[in-house]
Design an enzyme around this catalytic site. Structure first.
Site, short mmCIF file in Angstrom:
data_model
loop_
_atom_site.label_atom_id
_atom_site.label_comp_id
_atom_site.label_asym_id
_atom_site.label_seq_id
_atom_site.Cartn_x
_atom_site.Cartn_y
_atom_site.Cartn_z
N CYS A 184 9.21 -5.03 -1.28
CA CYS A 184 10.89 -3.67 -2.25
C CYS A 184 11.73 -2.87 -1.46
O CYS A 184 12.89 -3.31 -2.00
CB CYS A 184 9.54 -2.24 -2.22
SG CYS A 184 8.38 -2.38 -0.82
N ASP A 379 13.21 2.09 -8.67
CA ASP A 379 11.99 1.93 -8.45
C ASP A 379 11.70 0.23 -8.33
O ASP A 379 11.73 -0.35 -9.60
CB ASP A 379 11.29 2.63 -9.55
CG ASP A 379 10.03 2.27 -7.92
OD1 ASP A 379 9.40 2.13 -7.77
OD2 ASP A 379 8.56 3.09 -8.94
N HIS A 381 9.34 -1.23 -7.89
CA HIS A 381 8.07 -1.43 -7.71
C HIS A 381 7.40 -2.21 -8.96
O HIS A 381 6.07 -2.16 -9.23
CB HIS A 381 6.90 -0.29 -7.42
CG HIS A 381 6.90 0.43 -5.67
ND1 HIS A 381 8.01 0.79 -6.00
CD2 HIS A 381 6.81 -0.68 -4.33
CE1 HIS A 381 7.94 0.74 -4.03
NE2 HIS A 381 7.58 0.28 -3.59
#
Length: 500
Positions: A184, A379, A381
């Site tokens: 990440c 994001d 993820h």
């Protein structure tokens, strides 16, 4: 059902099947600070329940051939293989469901841990230097105000998104074909650098095209961040460039090492490419620490150093070039100290702002905007299949590089280890940035994010009080560490941090 529950409880401690899924899920991001303990308990119960269920299926699929050995002994080898494949197929299906984005979205909805959308606040939103005025009065006649929300959403969805990918070629000599649960920080940094390229090549006013064929510059930028060694800024090449900072597939890395890795990669690409063909057509300057080391105080942006970086980038041809400023910081022990939040928020008003690489401990995101006490972020993820976009493929499917879901996190819950980015197009733009940064430091009440100076001096810069010093006099902070994979839920393990 009783037997199922007993098996689930019994396998609670031994099951490891959800490790990757729990690590890749940004459950802590945007959680409510007032109820984090109770929600974390619910998260643990949910994860244990699904994990236990999966372990039962796996145990059953492995035990069945042994239990039925006598029955199957008279069957053909083909029938045995078919039965075993059927059981493995069921296990694989369950595992796939658990690891999928659908399961993650279901988990988020059940637990309510992820905040999305925009609140009813009428406060202005600042997104990478652009202000969007919010208003609930559509009859005001102010087109700029009434269309603020729509324009903000269009701007947000036009920012380039890079996420976890699966199915790419193995990284170096490792066996990793996915960066799920550990990549990440690399992905967040890719987004920041991608925005610098968008601002440089397409301008701040650029928006995602609605129709094909796409702009050549846009496609070339996406190609740079593909997931193969052929793409200059791929995760493969970042890990190779970051070996000196202990970057390795499977390990989580801090913001400081990430910034230094981009500096190294940019230098390597610059030295191997003609000046007019530079993939990152700008100097890279990491503003970090004082002149005697990398830590120990508010960083000093030295104008002479910035000028030197530009001169070296141009190979002595010009005095100034576009420049990317990366500022890794530690602004507290675990979360950002509240005294820094006003300055942090103000940086998004800078027209040179590229946002922040940061988020929750062990779950890096790319923060690109603020409103009141909220920070909007992209994001990384979500897990997506690898895609390959050729630099001339103007009809490519680029949907996986953008996001329409607006997520936000409370500013006071952001991890203290983070990195700011700024892009200055020319000398005038840099001078304007320095004036804004100096004013911000003067108004910081003794807690500047960083300071600006014409040249180095021997005086010690203002210290960030949260940076600790051990008994040997070595200063420590989390931005210099590597964290083992599997710590995406925000738990800090001090013994897992290593000095580079």
């Amino acid at each position: 059902m009783k037997g199922f529950c007993e098996r689930a409880v019994a396998s609670k401690c031994s099951s490891k099947s959800l490790t990757d899924t729990s690590n890749s899920s940004p459950l802590p991001v945007g959680s409510d600070p007032e109820s984090s303990d109770s929600k974390f308990t619910k998260a643990s119960v949910w994860s244990n329940f699904v994990s236990s269920a999966l372990s039962i299926f796996e145990t059953h699929s492995e035990a069945l051939p042994c239990e039925n050995k006598a029955v199957l002994s008279g069957s053909s080898a083909c029938e045995k293989k078919a039965a075993h494949a059927k059981q493995n197929g069921w296990t694989a299906a369950v595992r796939k469901a658990v690891a999928s984005g659908s399961m993650r979205r279901l988990q988020e909805r059940v637990l309510g841990l992820s905040r999305t959308g925009i609140s009813s606040s009428t406060s202005d939103i600042w997104l990478l230097g652009v202000c969007y005025r919010m208003s609930q009065d559509e009859s005001s006649g102010d087109a700029d105000t009434s269309n603020g929300l729509a324009r903000f959403e269009q701007d947000f969805s036009s920012r380039i998104l890079t996420t976890y990918r699966k199915g790419f070629d193995a990284i170096g000599e490792s066996k990793y074909t996915s960066d799920v649960s550990w990549g990440c920080m690399l992905r967040s940094s890719q987004m920041l650098v991608a925005q610098a390229l968008v601002f440089h090549r397409l301008g701040r006013s650029w928006r995602k095209p609605l129709q094909k064929p796409f702009n050549q510059e846009y496609i070339e930028i996406l190609h740079l961040f593909g997931d193969s060694e052929a793409s200059p800024f791929s995760i493969h090449n970042l890990l190779l460039a970051g070996k000196a900072y202990n970057l390795a597939a499977g390990s989580w890395v801090g913001p400081y090492a990430m910034c230094r890795t981009w500096e190294t990669l940019a230098r390597c690409k610059r030295e191997s490419t003609d000046l007019e063909d530079q993939q990152l057509p700008m100097a890279v300057y990491v503003v970090s620490g004082d002149e005697d080391g990398e830590r120990g105080g508010a960083p000093v942006l030295c104008i002479e150093d910035a000028s030197r970086h530009c001169f070296e980038f141009s190979r002595g041809q010009v005095d100034w070039t576009p420049i990317l400023l990366l500022v890794p910081l530690v602004l507290g022990l675990e979360k950002v100290n509240p005294r820094y939040i006003p300055s942090l928020r103000a940086t998004f008003m800078f027209p040179q702002s590229l946002g922040i690489v940061g988020g929750k401990p062990g779950a890096s995101t790319y923060i690109i905007g603020v409103q009141d006490e909220k920070a909007f972020f992209l994001d990384p993820h979500d897990v997506q299949p690898v895609v390959s976009i050729g630099r001339n493929d103007l009809e490519a499917d680029t949907s996986s590089y953008h996001c329409n879901t607006i997520r936000h996190i409370s500013l006071d819950s952001i991890d203290s280890s983070l990195a700011f980015g700024f892009y200055c197009r020319d000398k005038d733009d840099f001078d304007d940035f320095c004036l804004r940064a100096s004013k911000l430091a003067d108004e910081s009440n003794g807690a500047p994010l960083f300071t600006v100076a014409q040249k180095h001096n021997l005086s010690k810069p203002v210290s960030h009080p949260e940076v600790s010093v051990d008994t040997d006099g070595v200063q420590k902070d989390e931005s210099f560490g590597l964290e083992s994979i599997g710590d995406a839920e925000g738990h800090s393990h001090e013994d897992e941090w290593q000095l580079l």
